[in-house]
Design an enzyme around this catalytic site. Sequence first.
Site, PDB file in Angstrom:
ATOM      1  N   TRP A  21      25.838  -7.142   9.022  1.00 48.23           N
ATOM      2  CA  TRP A  21      25.965  -6.467   9.467  1.00 48.23           C
ATOM      3  C   TRP A  21      25.473  -6.124  10.761  1.00 48.23           C
ATOM      4  O   TRP A  21      26.291  -5.543  11.773  1.00 48.23           O
ATOM      5  CB  TRP A  21      24.766  -5.832   9.019  1.00 48.23           C
ATOM      6  CG  TRP A  21      24.697  -4.244   9.335  1.00 48.23           C
ATOM      7  CD1 TRP A  21      25.690  -3.312   9.615  1.00 48.23           C
ATOM      8  CD2 TRP A  21      23.098  -2.872   8.861  1.00 48.23           C
ATOM      9  NE1 TRP A  21      25.555  -1.867   9.840  1.00 48.23           N
ATOM     10  CE2 TRP A  21      23.932  -1.647   9.242  1.00 48.23           C
ATOM     11  CE3 TRP A  21      22.368  -3.380   8.429  1.00 48.23           C
ATOM     12  CZ2 TRP A  21      23.460  -1.081   8.896  1.00 48.23           C
ATOM     13  CZ3 TRP A  21      21.710  -1.971   8.025  1.00 48.23           C
ATOM     14  CH2 TRP A  21      22.056  -0.610   7.815  1.00 48.23           C
ATOM     15  N   TYR A  58      30.171  -2.082   7.253  1.00 53.31           N
ATOM     16  CA  TYR A  58      29.926  -2.774   8.614  1.00 53.31           C
ATOM     17  C   TYR A  58      30.605  -2.485   9.754  1.00 53.31           C
ATOM     18  O   TYR A  58      31.918  -3.022   9.448  1.00 53.31           O
ATOM     19  CB  TYR A  58      29.352  -3.823   7.706  1.00 53.31           C
ATOM     20  CG  TYR A  58      27.757  -4.358   7.489  1.00 53.31           C
ATOM     21  CD1 TYR A  58      27.359  -2.956   6.738  1.00 53.31           C
ATOM     22  CD2 TYR A  58      27.610  -5.382   6.685  1.00 53.31           C
ATOM     23  CE1 TYR A  58      26.335  -3.143   5.147  1.00 53.31           C
ATOM     24  CE2 TYR A  58      26.828  -5.635   5.840  1.00 53.31           C
ATOM     25  CZ  TYR A  58      26.479  -4.868   5.472  1.00 53.31           C
ATOM     26  OH  TYR A  58      26.057  -4.779   4.413  1.00 53.31           O
ATOM     27  N   GLN A 175      21.016  -7.423  -5.696  1.00 49.96           N
ATOM     28  CA  GLN A 175      20.288  -6.808  -4.205  1.00 49.96           C
ATOM     29  C   GLN A 175      19.514  -5.508  -3.854  1.00 49.96           C
ATOM     30  O   GLN A 175      19.725  -4.932  -4.937  1.00 49.96           O
ATOM     31  CB  GLN A 175      21.821  -7.006  -3.233  1.00 49.96           C
ATOM     32  CG  GLN A 175      21.452  -7.324  -2.191  1.00 49.96           C
ATOM     33  CD  GLN A 175      22.441  -6.738  -0.938  1.00 49.96           C
ATOM     34  OE1 GLN A 175      23.652  -6.654  -0.983  1.00 49.96           O
ATOM     35  NE2 GLN A 175      22.362  -7.857  -0.195  1.00 49.96           N
ATOM     36  N   TYR A 215      17.865  -7.843   1.154  1.00 48.78           N
ATOM     37  CA  TYR A 215      18.569  -7.558   2.341  1.00 48.78           C
ATOM     38  C   TYR A 215      17.783  -6.996   4.039  1.00 48.78           C
ATOM     39  O   TYR A 215      16.972  -6.919   3.327  1.00 48.78           O
ATOM     40  CB  TYR A 215      20.121  -6.426   2.254  1.00 48.78           C
ATOM     41  CG  TYR A 215      19.503  -5.425   1.822  1.00 48.78           C
ATOM     42  CD1 TYR A 215      19.105  -4.026   2.994  1.00 48.78           C
ATOM     43  CD2 TYR A 215      19.476  -4.939   0.822  1.00 48.78           C
ATOM     44  CE1 TYR A 215      18.260  -2.887   2.223  1.00 48.78           C
ATOM     45  CE2 TYR A 215      19.044  -3.498   0.358  1.00 48.78           C
ATOM     46  CZ  TYR A 215      18.160  -2.610   1.132  1.00 48.78           C
ATOM     47  OH  TYR A 215      18.386  -0.800   0.565  1.00 48.78           O
TER      48      TYR A 215
END
Length: 254
Positions: A21, A58, A175, A215
Amino acid sequence: MKYKKVEKIEEKLSALGYGCWGISGPSFWDGTTDEDSIKTIQRAIAGGINFFDVAPVYGLGHAEEVLGKAIKGSRDKIFIATKCGLLWDDQGRTRNCLKPESIRKEIEDSLRRLGTDHVDLYQLHWPDPEVEIEETMETMVELKNEGKIRYIGLSNFSIHEAKRAMKVGEVCSMQGLYNMLERNPKSYHNIPLDYRVEEEVFPFVLENGMAFLPYSPLFQGLLAGAISDNKKFTEHDVRAANPKLNTPEFNKYY
C-alpha cells in the site's frame, strides 16, 4: 530470513512480507517516490523476502505497476498476492464488486500491470453484499483451472462466509487487520469488521491448514515510530482517513 510453511500452500513464505500500500505513490502516501519504492523492493528480494502483498486499489493501479517494474528478472523468486473486488471511478471513489465479469476484467488488468502471466495468491478484498460468495468462488475456481491464479484467499471475510466459500473451492489464506495494538479490532477506517482475529480467525486457519496474512501489522507506521502525536497527514494521504491515527482517538494508541 525465516520462512514459514502451511499445508495448503506449496511454497515456503518469508516470515516478513512486503505490504505494497505504501508504494501507491506520493499522491496517496506522503513522503514516497517510485524510485525509492523500486529500490526498496529490490533490496527486500535480495534480503530474502519473497512474499509481496498488493492490490489494484492501492494507488488506483499504481502500486501494481511499480511492483511489476521492480520485479523484472526476479519473478521466479517471489510469491505475489494481489486482490480483487474494489473498483474505482474517475474521481477515485471506490465500491465493492465481486461479480464474475468484473473479477475476470480485474485479473487481466492486474496481470498486465504486474507484467506476469499468473498471480500466486488471488484474494477477495472485501465482501460484496450484492453477490453471493458461491457465485464469486465459482469464477475464482475457473481462473485457477485456467492457470491465471494458483491459490485463492479471503480478506476481511467472516468465518461464516469463509465456510460457504470453502464448499465451492479451496481457500488457502485468510487476511485481516492485526497488530500489537489491534488484536481483535472491530473496525477499519470506520468500516465494521465481521471477524475477530485472535478469537476466531487464528483457530480457524490452524484447523484448516491455511496461512493468516495480517494487514497493517505496523499500524500504518505508528508501530515503526514514524507517527508522532503532532503528525499531520496531507489531505490526499490515505492515513488521513483513519480515525485511529488522528485525534482524539489517536490518543488511545499513542
